[in-house]
Structure formats: structure tokens, C-alpha cells
Design an enzyme around this catalytic site. Structure first.
Site, short mmCIF file in Angstrom:
data_model
loop_
_atom_site.label_atom_id
_atom_site.label_comp_id
_atom_site.label_asym_id
_atom_site.label_seq_id
_atom_site.Cartn_x
_atom_site.Cartn_y
_atom_site.Cartn_z
N ASP A 478 0.83 -1.20 0.00
CA ASP A 478 0.00 0.00 0.00
C ASP A 478 0.86 1.25 0.00
O ASP A 478 2.07 1.22 0.31
CB ASP A 478 -0.91 -0.03 1.25
CG ASP A 478 -2.21 0.71 1.04
OD1 ASP A 478 -2.30 1.52 0.09
OD2 ASP A 478 -3.14 0.49 1.84
N ASP A 548 -10.94 2.01 -3.03
CA ASP A 548 -11.47 1.70 -1.70
C ASP A 548 -12.98 1.71 -1.72
O ASP A 548 -13.62 1.30 -0.75
CB ASP A 548 -10.97 2.72 -0.67
CG ASP A 548 -9.57 2.37 -0.18
OD1 ASP A 548 -9.15 1.22 -0.38
OD2 ASP A 548 -8.89 3.26 0.38
C1 GLA Z 1 -5.69 2.02 2.19
C2 GLA Z 1 -6.13 0.85 1.34
C3 GLA Z 1 -7.18 0.05 2.08
C4 GLA Z 1 -6.63 -0.41 3.40
C5 GLA Z 1 -6.14 0.77 4.21
C6 GLA Z 1 -5.41 0.33 5.46
O1 GLA Z 1 -6.70 2.95 2.33
O2 GLA Z 1 -6.61 1.28 0.11
O3 GLA Z 1 -7.59 -1.04 1.30
O4 GLA Z 1 -5.59 -1.32 3.17
O5 GLA Z 1 -5.23 1.59 3.46
O6 GLA Z 1 -4.95 1.39 6.21
#
Ligand code: GLA
Length: 729
Positions: A478, A548
Site C-alpha cells: 500500500d 477503496d
Molecule cells: C488504504 C487501502 C485500504 C486499506 C487501508 C489500510 O486505504 O486502500 O484497502 O488497506 O489503506 O490502512
């Protein structure tokens, strides 16, 4: 596929359906563009550059060389010499001048394609599938060589380009702008298509008029970004999937970029695509070379669908290296939306237990397993297991998950640090911060300066030791903030303009190390959802978390825009709970599944909270995934209808390469009262074939399916959906 006519001094690049032609315009050796469009037999199209009336040619009419420079369709445009359009290359020499004028020096044509050192790029997969032309241009005053590379492929209409600049002189120069692609076209009443977005609504198709002056998009965020995408296309007005002309451009790069079309006084359009010149200055010492990222061009004269196919073929056949590319990915359960930071070993094992009953094959533990990470304010950088949450550490958790028959995956955000972390307390200078200034926090975190070797080594060691510490088979990498406050202690003041690009190179280096150290690993890239979903990252990971926003309705637009250029097999897509956490919207469980089937497919919820009905539906959905994934992953994708355009429904289909199978997905997003059935016309069919609908057993001629359409009965309620599976008889 690539020909050079020695007499006419013309280069002709042919793809399956298109030709791209340019050449040397006069004795002086300017390289000028002549034609890009439908495939031609003819080679001599020099008159198209309009220079042969002699009016402007500098050798003929030196009195008005400027008139030439400002209209010539330069194959690679440069600054300071009277071409007042925006240009591709800007060099500051030892005198502070920006002038650069390039003339042909030499060229070579070869089978295959050389790698771009340190950068992701397309490649040849088998003998005879790629041919490359490399042309060397020179500025004799600057003692600069510019090598333009063009590759064409036997299996896609895409052409890829890249640029290498070499300092052959004895003084340093600075590059302040270098575009990977410069292309001069005549305006054909173009619209500009881009993929605009934001967090939670990435890559939504957007058209605008191509007026005079600049039209374009950019990112200055250090990542390719949620907001704009390193992609633009010039389309004819009202282009459809099957009719109209499009010139499309995509950059294989994951940092700040610029993609512009400039329409000038003569209605000539110059397209430029490359690294953003914002905060960019690169010192090129004597003997040094700089390689600009690869750019992809696709032209279709048969609408958007053929363009999409060309990108999908290029990326599936020549960009993604993962051993998972042609494999079914394990159906996973990710705990992020299910638990956020509130989990421990017992909770995860219970989620895995329930998941196993439904046929789910992997548990992915998301954010919150390390250091003092009880929320998103702290602990990034401290990649040590939090034993309060996970007693016995990763080994114990992974063992228990494996015992349930599930594989195990993990989340990391290696590029980041929170000020409240042991790492920051020990090395406050490792994060990007400008001396004397408070840095701008985002999600309370800072970006590690991985352009410095010691920071890079620390980050790599954390990733490597975590992945080696247990039987981990998947990593979600990420990256949750943009870059600003750029200052690196690793370089002197006059070279700070290199940092943004060096950062991207360091990300690539980390990812390269990752996939070479763990070649069997499944890697999924992510950046606050789809903030770094680009061809650069696809070189390393076969899939990227698309957004997300897991709401099935919002996903229709996001997945439409993403699949416009990227294969369905690259789109991370999960079923989550309702009301959806990003939208507050309720959609049927079945539709959430049908929409996620167009991507990698998985779940993102707490399986222990399933209703009895959902528990049963999961089993069905997982079966459906196994039934159709080979088709979805490997087949040809066609967009049949767009909710963005009609406001009511969405539809797409995938057809197997051997024409034997078709899967149509239809979603009625916004119910309209008292509408009878809808006819959806299928695309890409051989009209001589016949297909049977698996559910109704009705046999259709493909000519009927293409020209009249398949009938979808009206449905009851919003966000209803249907899968139609057709097989060839
Ligand atoms: C980002 C990712 C999510 C999750 C969060 C965790 O927003 O896109 O899918 O993994 O971080 O903090």
C-alpha cells in the site's frame, strides 16, 4: 513490420491495422512526422508534412526559418529554436540557454526490444513478436545524442516509444523537461478523453472539447494519482464502441506526469506525454544518460472497442510478468472493512473458519498487525508484530490459518513512516522534510526518502524479513499519501529537482527486488485504493486494488474507466457489506458478487457476521468465480452499455479467444417504472456462429445477437443484475 526507405528517407511502422510514418524532411536532417492512421500500402506521403511547397524549408528560405520551426511536425520537438508550441525536450546548457535542435544521425532496426534500465517497460515474449527502431538524433552544439525508440508488435495495434538522452560533451547540462512522446496531428474536430477521479471514484471517463491552446491533465503528487490518469485520447465527436476515430496515449510510469494536447493557430495538434516538468531538473554529467519512461500509442478507426483490445493485448502479452498472470487468483477474504484495526488472532481465525466453509481460499490480514498500530495515527515504519494482538506472532497465526486450508496474505505500507513511531524517533531525517519547515502530514504520516541507500536498505529488510517470517503467499503493498515537502539530504541543493523521479525509480527497485526474491508470490499494489493503478506498477504486480469504494454501483463507473485500458484480470474487486462503507448505499449481495466477478474477486467483510442466506450465496458466488474466471481473465472484453451515458443500466461481455463462450453481465442501476425488456447488442462476434443460452436453452444466431441483441427482461428494484452465459453450438 518496420521499414526504412533509403531513397525517400522514410520510416514506416506497421501494426496489424495501423501505419505510423515519419522521415527526414530535407538535407538538413530534421525528423518530421507524416502520418498516423489506418494501415497504408503507400510509403511516399512526404507531401503531408506541407513542407514541400518550399515556402518554409530553412535551406530554401533561410529568411523565414522561424516560419518553418513553428509549423513543422517535428517527430521529437525541442525548445528555444522558434517552435513556439509546447515541446518535448528542454535542456539548460552551461550558458543557461535552453536551445536544442536535433538532426538525424543514424538508426538501426532490430528484432526484439531492449529493456529500459531501472524502468518498467513492455517486452518481447517470443521470437518474432516485436521489432524495434532506434533513431539517434544529435545536437552538435550541445554534444547531445537523443535516441528515440519505437517498437511494434505482431499481436496488438499498440506502438510503444521511449527516449534516451546521452551527454556526449564535456560539460554538464540540466534536463528540465523531457516528454516520452511528442506527436503532431491535424485536428479532426477532436474531443479529449481523460480518466478523471478522486479517492473512491477513480478513473471515470470524461470528454471535453479540444479548443485552441492547452487541454490536458497532470499529476504533481509523486504518484500517478486518483485525480488524473497518465492517459489521454483524442477522439472524434460522439465516438462509440464501434465507430469513430481515436488516438490514445498511456504512460508506463507511476509518478508525476503531464499529458497534454495543444491545438495551435493552424489547427495542428501536438500531443505530449511524459514525466511532469513540475519540480523536475536532472543533471546530466558528461557521459551520463537519462531514460524517459515508455509511452504507449494506440490508434483505432473503428471506435473505442478496438482501442481497448489493443491495450489489453499489449499489457497481457507484453507487460505483466507475474506467474499469476494466466492463473486463477485465490479467492480471498480481506479483513479491512470487516474489522479495521480492531482484530486479534482469534478474530482472524474465526473469520478464516467461516470463509473456509464458503470455499474462500486465502485470508489477507490488512493494516494494524504491527508495532503500536491501534489506529492510523502511529507505528508505520515499525514492522514488528504486535504480540498483544497476535500472540505467538505471524508464525502462529499463519499456521492456524493454513491448518484451516487457507493461504495467508499480508498488508504492508513500506514507503511510509508516522512521526509517532520508533523508526521516526530513531531517524527523524529519513522522512521527506524541508529543513526549517514543518512538513505537511497526510493521514498523520510522512514519506520515507527511499532515494537514500540506508533508508532503502531498511525498507527492503523490513519487507524481506516480514515475508520470510512465516508462510506468507501474498502481499498487498500500500501507499497512502502523495509526496510533498520534497528535500533529500542525499543530494546537494542544485539537484533536488531529481528527487521526485528518483523516488519512483526507488519504488521500482524495491518492487523488482521483491519479485525476484519471491518469484512465486502474489503481489497486489494499492494506493489508498487506486491512486497508483498504472502500467508501471502492472509490470511488477498482476493486479492492483482498484478503489477503496467497494459499492457495486460506484464500481460500475470505476471499472468501466479502468477496463477502458487495463485487462479485467488486473482489477482488484471485492464483495463488501451494506450499507457500503464508502457510499452508505444498499445493493443486493448477488450484484456485489456479479460486479466483483469482472475483477480478481474476493471478499472484504467479517464472515462471522454473514446471515444464513449470505453464507449460502457465498458458496454459489465462489463456484461462479471458478466457473468463469478463466474466461474473464483470458477473454476479450467488450463494453456493451454504459451507466455513465444512459443513467439507467450498465453492461459488458467477455468472449473467449476461441469464440466458444460468452459471459454477459447486465446491471440495472436505476429502476425505471413500466419499462419492458431491453435489448443489448453483443460485440465482436463472428456472425456465422450460433450460441445457446445456458439458462433458457434458447439458441441464437450470432447475427441476431449482434444486430438485434439479447433480450433482458425488466427487473424489480435498483442495482439488480444478471449474468448470461452463452456457449457456441
Ligand atoms: C488504504 C487501502 C485500504 C486499506 C487501508 C489500510 O486505504 O486502500 O484497502 O488497506 O489503506 O490502512
Amino acid at each position: 513490420m518496420i521499414k526504412y526507405d533509403d531513397k525517400l528517407k522514410i520510416f514506416k511502422l506497421d501494426t496489424i491495422n495501423t501505419s505510423y510514418i515519419f522521415g527526414l524532411d530535407d538535407e538538413a536532417g530534421y525528423l518530421c512526422h507524416y502520418y498516423y492512421g489506418k494501415k497504408l500500402e503507400s510509403v511516399d506521403v512526404r507531401y503531408l508534412s506541407r513542407l514541400y511547397d518550399g515556402k518554409y524549408l530553412p535551406g530554401v528560405n533561410a529568411r523565414d526559418k522561424n516560419g518553418f520551426s513553428d509549423v513543422a511536425p517535428f517527430e521529437f520537438s525541442t525548445g528555444g529554436i522558434g517552435d513556439f508550441r509546447p515541446h518535448a525536450l528542454e535542456i539548460i546548457d552551461k550558458n543557461g540557454s535552453i536551445a536544442c535542435e536535433l538532426f538525424y544521425d543514424s538508426h538501426r532496426i532490430y528484432e526484439g526490444k531492449e529493456a529500459l534500465t531501472g524502468l518498467p517497460a513492455t517486452f518481447s515474449n517470443k521470437k518474432g513478436d516485436v521489432q524495434t527502431l532506434e533513431i539517434t538524433l544529435k545536437d552538435k552544439i550541445l554534444k547531445l545524442a537523443v535516441k528515440l525508440s519505437y517498437s511494434v508488435f505482431s499481436d496488438t495495434d499498440a506502438i510503444v516509444r521511449s527516449v534516451k538522452v546521452i551527454n556526449e560533451g564535456s560539460d554538464s547540462v540540466n534536463i528540465t523537461k523531457i516528454m516520452s512522446l511528442s506527436l503532431d496531428l491535424d485536428n479532426e474536430d477532436f474531443d479529449l478523453l481523460s480518466l478523471h477521479g478522486s479517492w473512491g471514484r477513480e478513473r471515470t471517463m470524461e470528454y471535453r472539447d479540444l479548443g485552441h491552446g492547452f487541454t490536458g491533465v497532470s499529476s504533481q503528487r509523486g504518484v500517478s494519482s486518483h485525480q488524473e490518469h497518465p492517459f489521454i485520447a483524442l477522439t472524434s465527436k460522439n465516438i462509440t464502441q464501434t465507430e469513430g476515430s481515436v488516438y490514445a496515449f498511456n504512460l508506463v510510469y507511476s509518478g508525476s506526469f503531464e499529458a497534454v494536447a495543444h491545438r495551435n493557430q493552424f489547427d495542428l495538434v501536438r500531443v505530449l506525454l511524459g514525466i511532469s516538468p513540475y519540480n523536475f531538473k536532472w543533471e546530466l554529467k558528461p557521459g551520463d544518460e537519462f531514460i524517459a519512461p515508455e509511452a504507449v500509442m494506440v490508434h483505432s478507426f473503428k471506435g473505442l472497442s478496438a482501442m481497448t483490445t489493443a491495450f489489453h493485448e499489449l499489457y497481457r502479452n507484453h507487460l505483466i510478468r507475474s506467474p499469476y498472470l494466466h492463473k486463477k487468483r485465490p479467492v480471498l477474504i480481506n479483513n479491512w472493512e470487516g474489522t479495521y484495526f480492531d482484530f486479534d488472532t482469534e478474530k482472524l481465525v474465526n473469520i478464516a473458519k467461516e470463509a473456509a466453509k464458503g470455499g474462500i481460499e486465502m485470508l489477507v490480514m490488512d493494516d494494524g498487525w504491527f508495532g503500536n498500530r491501534f489506529d492510523d495515527n502511529r507505528a508505520l515504519g515499525d514492522w514488528k508484530v504486535n504480540e498483544e494482538k497476535l500472540p505467538g506472532g505471524l508464525k502462529e497465526l499463519v499456521r492456524r490459518v493454513n491448518d484451516l486450508g487457507l493461504k495467508f496474505g499480508i498488508w504492508m505500507e513500506p514507503e511510509m513512516v508516522n512521526p509517532d513511531s520508533d523508526l521516526y524517533r530513531a531517524h527523524p531525517d529519513w522522512a521527506f522534510e524541508i529543513p526549517g519547515r514543518d512538513p505537511s502530514l497526510s493521514r498523520n504520516q510522512l514519506v520515507l526518502d527511499i532515494t537514500r541507500q540506508e533508508v532503502f536498505d531498511y525498507v527492503w529488510n523490513c519487507v524481506e524479513s516480514t515475508l520470510k517470517s512465516a508462510n506468507i503467499e501474498y502481499l498487498k503493498w500500500d501507499m497512502n499519501r502523495a509526496l510533498c515537502d520534497i528535500y533529500s539530504a542525499g543530494l546537494p541543493a542544485d539537484r533536488q529537482g531529481e528527487i521526485m523521479h528518483r523516488y519512483v525509480l526507488s519504488v521500482y527497485k524495491l518492487q523488482e527486488k521483491l519479485i525476484t526474491t519471491f518469484p512465486e508470490f502474489l503481489l497486489e499494489n494499492c494506493s489508498s485504493g487506486g491512486g497508483r493503478f498504472d502500467p508501471g506498477m502492472l509490470y511488477y504486480s498482476p493486479q492492483i486494488w482498484t478503489s477503496d469504494n467497494t459499492d457495486a454501483g460506484a464500481r460500475l463507473l470505476i471499472q468501466e474507466g479502468t477496463a477502458l485500458i487495463y485487462p479485467l484480470s488486473t482489477m482488484g474487486a471485492h464483495v463488501s457489506v451494506c450499507p457500503n462503507h464508502a457510499m452508505g448505499r444498499n445493493t443486493p449481495f448477488e450484484t456485489r458478487g456479479n460486479v466483483a466477478l469482472a475483477g480478481t474477486f474476493g471478499y472484504e467483510l467479517d464472515t462471522t457476521k454473514f446471515t444464513d442466506e449470505e453464507r449460502e450465496m457465498v458458496k454459489e458466488q465462489v463456484k461462479t468465480y471458478h466457473k468463469y474466471n478463466d474466461l474473464v481473465r483470458e477473454g476479450d472484453y467488450y463494453r456493451l452499455a454504459s451507466l455513465r451515458e444512459n443513467g439507467v443500466y450498465d453492461a459488458w461481455m467477455v468472449k473467449s479467444k476461441d469464440d466458444k463462450e460468452i459471459l454477459v453481465t447486465f446491471v440495472l442501476a436505476n429502476k425505471v417504472c413500466n419499462v419492458k425488456g431491453r435489448k443489448i447488442k453483443l460485440l465482436g462476434l463472428n456472425e456465422a456462429y450460433k450460441y445457446v443460452d445456458e439458462e433458457t436453452k434458447v439458441v441464437y444466431g450470432a447475427d441476431v445477437l449482434s444486430n438485434a441483441g439479447i433480450l433482458i427482461s425488466d427487473m424489480w428494484g435498483d442495482y439488480q443484475s444478471k449474468l448470461i452465459h452463452l456457449t457456441k453450438v
